[in-house]
Scaffold this active site. Structure first.
Site, PDB file in Angstrom:
ATOM      1  N   ALA A 113       0.833  -1.212   0.000  1.00  0.00           N
ATOM      2  CA  ALA A 113       0.000   0.000   0.000  1.00  0.00           C
ATOM      3  C   ALA A 113       0.867   1.262   0.000  1.00  0.00           C
ATOM      4  O   ALA A 113       1.929   1.256   0.623  1.00  0.00           O
ATOM      5  CB  ALA A 113      -0.904  -0.006   1.221  1.00  0.00           C
ATOM      6  N   PRO A 114       0.462   2.320  -0.683  1.00  0.00           N
ATOM      7  CA  PRO A 114      -0.785   2.488  -1.437  1.00  0.00           C
ATOM      8  C   PRO A 114      -0.754   1.953  -2.876  1.00  0.00           C
ATOM      9  O   PRO A 114      -1.679   2.205  -3.637  1.00  0.00           O
ATOM     10  CB  PRO A 114      -0.965   4.006  -1.441  1.00  0.00           C
ATOM     11  CG  PRO A 114       0.434   4.541  -1.425  1.00  0.00           C
ATOM     12  CD  PRO A 114       1.246   3.570  -0.614  1.00  0.00           C
ATOM     13  N   GLY A 115       0.296   1.229  -3.250  1.00  0.00           N
ATOM     14  CA  GLY A 115       0.232   0.518  -4.526  1.00  0.00           C
ATOM     15  C   GLY A 115       1.022   1.134  -5.664  1.00  0.00           C
ATOM     16  O   GLY A 115       0.884   0.695  -6.805  1.00  0.00           O
ATOM     17  N   ASP A 172      -0.336  -6.334   2.422  1.00  0.00           N
ATOM     18  CA  ASP A 172      -0.070  -5.210   3.331  1.00  0.00           C
ATOM     19  C   ASP A 172      -0.807  -5.472   4.633  1.00  0.00           C
ATOM     20  O   ASP A 172      -1.830  -6.146   4.666  1.00  0.00           O
ATOM     21  CB  ASP A 172      -0.511  -3.864   2.742  1.00  0.00           C
ATOM     22  CG  ASP A 172       0.235  -2.695   3.380  1.00  0.00           C
ATOM     23  OD1 ASP A 172       1.198  -2.186   2.769  1.00  0.00           O
ATOM     24  OD2 ASP A 172      -0.138  -2.300   4.509  1.00  0.00           O
ATOM     25  N   ASP A 207       0.415  -9.740   7.815  1.00  0.00           N
ATOM     26  CA  ASP A 207       1.692  -9.249   8.321  1.00  0.00           C
ATOM     27  C   ASP A 207       2.822  -9.988   7.597  1.00  0.00           C
ATOM     28  O   ASP A 207       2.906 -11.216   7.671  1.00  0.00           O
ATOM     29  CB  ASP A 207       1.744  -9.524   9.831  1.00  0.00           C
ATOM     30  CG  ASP A 207       2.934  -8.841  10.475  1.00  0.00           C
ATOM     31  OD1 ASP A 207       3.972  -8.688   9.807  1.00  0.00           O
ATOM     32  OD2 ASP A 207       2.820  -8.453  11.651  1.00  0.00           O
ATOM     33  N   ASP A 236       9.238  -3.340  -0.088  1.00  0.00           N
ATOM     34  CA  ASP A 236       9.397  -1.879  -0.086  1.00  0.00           C
ATOM     35  C   ASP A 236       8.992  -1.457   1.329  1.00  0.00           C
ATOM     36  O   ASP A 236       7.863  -1.080   1.586  1.00  0.00           O
ATOM     37  CB  ASP A 236       8.468  -1.282  -1.144  1.00  0.00           C
ATOM     38  CG  ASP A 236       8.686   0.206  -1.324  1.00  0.00           C
ATOM     39  OD1 ASP A 236       9.809   0.675  -1.085  1.00  0.00           O
ATOM     40  OD2 ASP A 236       7.722   0.898  -1.695  1.00  0.00           O
ATOM     41  N   CYS A 273      12.978   4.217   1.392  1.00  0.00           N
ATOM     42  CA  CYS A 273      13.204   5.605   0.964  1.00  0.00           C
ATOM     43  C   CYS A 273      13.827   6.378   2.125  1.00  0.00           C
ATOM     44  O   CYS A 273      13.310   7.398   2.565  1.00  0.00           O
ATOM     45  CB  CYS A 273      11.900   6.256   0.505  1.00  0.00           C
ATOM     46  SG  CYS A 273      10.572   6.210   1.708  1.00  0.00           S
TER      47      CYS A 273
END
Ligand SMILES: C[S@@+](CC[C@H](N)C(=O)[O-])C[C@H]1O[C@@H](n2cnc3c(N)ncnc32)[C@H](O)[C@@H]1O
Length: 456
Positions: free
Chosen positions: A273-275, A295, A322, A338, A391
């Site tokens: 998410a959010p994809g 997610d 999870d 990610d 990130c």
């Protein structure tokens, strides 16, 4: 200034003020709040741009503004002020110090009016402090001396928390650091990704141009476009309704190439998410594939599902769970993690994040990242690929996570990303073979990614 223009500028300041007060009071992201408020307010484009500049600039420079305010306020502490008074002061001082084209009287008067919500005394205080600042001028607002405490000086000068500057001084060296800190205080371009399922980058660019929206090809990402003008109108376009593009940062787009995707693959996106990346994987894989979007947040997956519908990405299946204990059986050709992270590579887009994060977040998130990788690694088929991306720019969440996971699981081998990046993006790899993008070097958000292979 003609009256109508002046009124619009006043609206911009009020809107920015409201967003700033709310960002401080909640955990909401400024960019999301701002987008909602701008959509409701219907301001002329120039005033939308001013509102955006005021919100991002005031949040980015908040540390430096507070340093000056502490001096200007004399016997009052900035953090003891009423939140609306603090926001009005920061907003006014930001304009006085950083916006050459805003007349001082306009910045001061607007903040005085905004502070009235907190009472007549509050607006009197804002008036006095900002007039003092205007009289001193930028040159009169002095920074702390550099000698003796260089980290403290950099933290104030470039408006970052001291703990983060100290960490990054160790990581990048104090010579290179000002460039990174400065880049974090600049805006980031709006980046799009052409959805290969229904568009090409060139066709999309031409379609946007016909709508008066100027975009240039992104230098590092094959499907990426950077919007130069008209970004505020993108969601109103037919191309949006018909799924021809998605919003996705350019550095984020580069990560997918590490997965070595081929038609027909089964791919797991373990933190989906959010994809943004899920949609990209589906777009690169085409019709004959399966993408499982996992997610922990059901609400986040609802957004993934509706976004996949818009983008005609029919190969995506969403699953709540999870990733540390994935509720999935079978094996995947490629798995993307990610991971949730401290987000410190995205300060250009989320300037407020630097004031929210605490040093203790870093080890807590690094532990979560290791657990997620350990949880999904058994789902990678023999010879399959596991890509880890974040990130953020902290070695604990970057290479240290990879080293720990590889050491704990002898099945996993760390591979050099330079062997897998497209030629245009090879220079984004570091000497250790990781993908590492940096705002000041590449004009990209700060991403880190590693590729691991499960032994065959
Ligand atoms: C950096 S975001 C992912 C962004 C997404 N890949 C994209 O490109 O749009 C991290 C995601 O991990 C999810 N998450 C956090 N802990 C998780 C866990 N233990 N298992 C699965 N997902 C988790 C969060 O809900 C969040 O949506």
């Amino acid at each position: 200034m003609p009256r109508r223009v002046e009124t619009a500028a006043t609206d911009a300041r009020r809107l920015a003020f409201e967003v700033l007060v709310r960002v401080e009071a909640t955990e909401a992201f400024a960019d999301v709040l701002l987008a909602h408020r701008l959509a409701d307010a219907a301001l002329p484009p120039r005033e939308q741009a001013l509102t955006t500049r005021l919100v991002y600039g005031t949040l980015a420079w908040q540390g430096r503004l507070d340093f000056h305010l502490a001096h200007l306020l004399r016997d009052r502490a900035v953090d003891r002020l009423d939140p609306p008074v603090r926001a009005a002061l920061r907003l006014g001082l930001y304009q006085l110090v950083f916006l050459d084209r805003v007349p001082a009287y306009a910045a001061v008067d607007a903040s005085v009016r905004l502070a009235r919500v907190a009472g007549a005394g509050a607006s009197g205080l804002v008036n006095a402090v900002l007039r003092r600042a205007a009289a001193l001028g930028s040159a009169g607002l002095v920074l702390p001396p550099a000698d003796g405490d260089p980290v403290g000086r950099l933290a104030v000068e470039w408006s970052h928390p001291r703990w983060l500057v100290a960490r990054w001084a160790d990581l990048y060296g104090s010579e290179a650091l000002p460039a990174l800190l400065a880049a974090n205080n600049e805006g980031a371009p709006t980046a799009l990704r052409a959805n290969r399922l229904v568009a090409t980058r060139d066709a999309l660019r031409a379609e946007l141009a016909a709508e008066g929206i100027a975009a240039t090809p992104a230098p590092w990402a094959a499907d990426g476009l950077l919007v130069e003008r008209g970004a505020a109108r993108l969601r109103a376009l037919r191309a949006w309704d018909e799924g021809r593009f998605a919003f996705q940062g350019e550095a984020s787009q580069v990560v997918a190439s590490l997965l070595g995707l081929e038609p027909g693959m089964r791919v797991l996106d373990a933190c989906a998410a959010p994809g943004g990346k899920t949609a990209q994987l589906a777009s690169l894989l085409g019709d004959r594939a399966l993408v499982v979007a996992l997610d922990r947040r059901r609400g986040g997956l609802d957004r993934v599902t509706s976004e996949m519908r818009r983008l005609r990405a029919h190969t995506v299946v969403a699953a709540v769970g999870d990733a540390r204990r994935p509720p999935l059986a079978g094996s995947f050709d490629a798995v993307l993690v990610d991971a949730p992270c401290s987000g410190l590579g995205t300060l250009r887009r989320h300037p407020e994040l630097r004031w929210r994060r605490r040093p203790e977040d870093v080890p807590r998130l690094a532990a979560l990242q290791r657990e997620i990788l350990a949880g999904v690694a058994p789902l990678v088929r023999r010879g399959g690929v596991l890509v880890y991306a974040v990130c953020t720019l902290t070695s604990e969440e970057n290479e240290q996570v990879v080293a720990a996971v590889a050491a704990a699981d002898p099945r996993l081998v760390v591979e050099d990303v330079r062997d897998h990046l497209p030629p245009a993006a090879v220079s984004l790899a570091d000497a250790k073979g990781f993908l590492r993008t940096l705002p000041h070097l590449h004009g990209l958000d700060g991403f880190f990614a590693a590729r691991l292979r499960a032994r065959g």
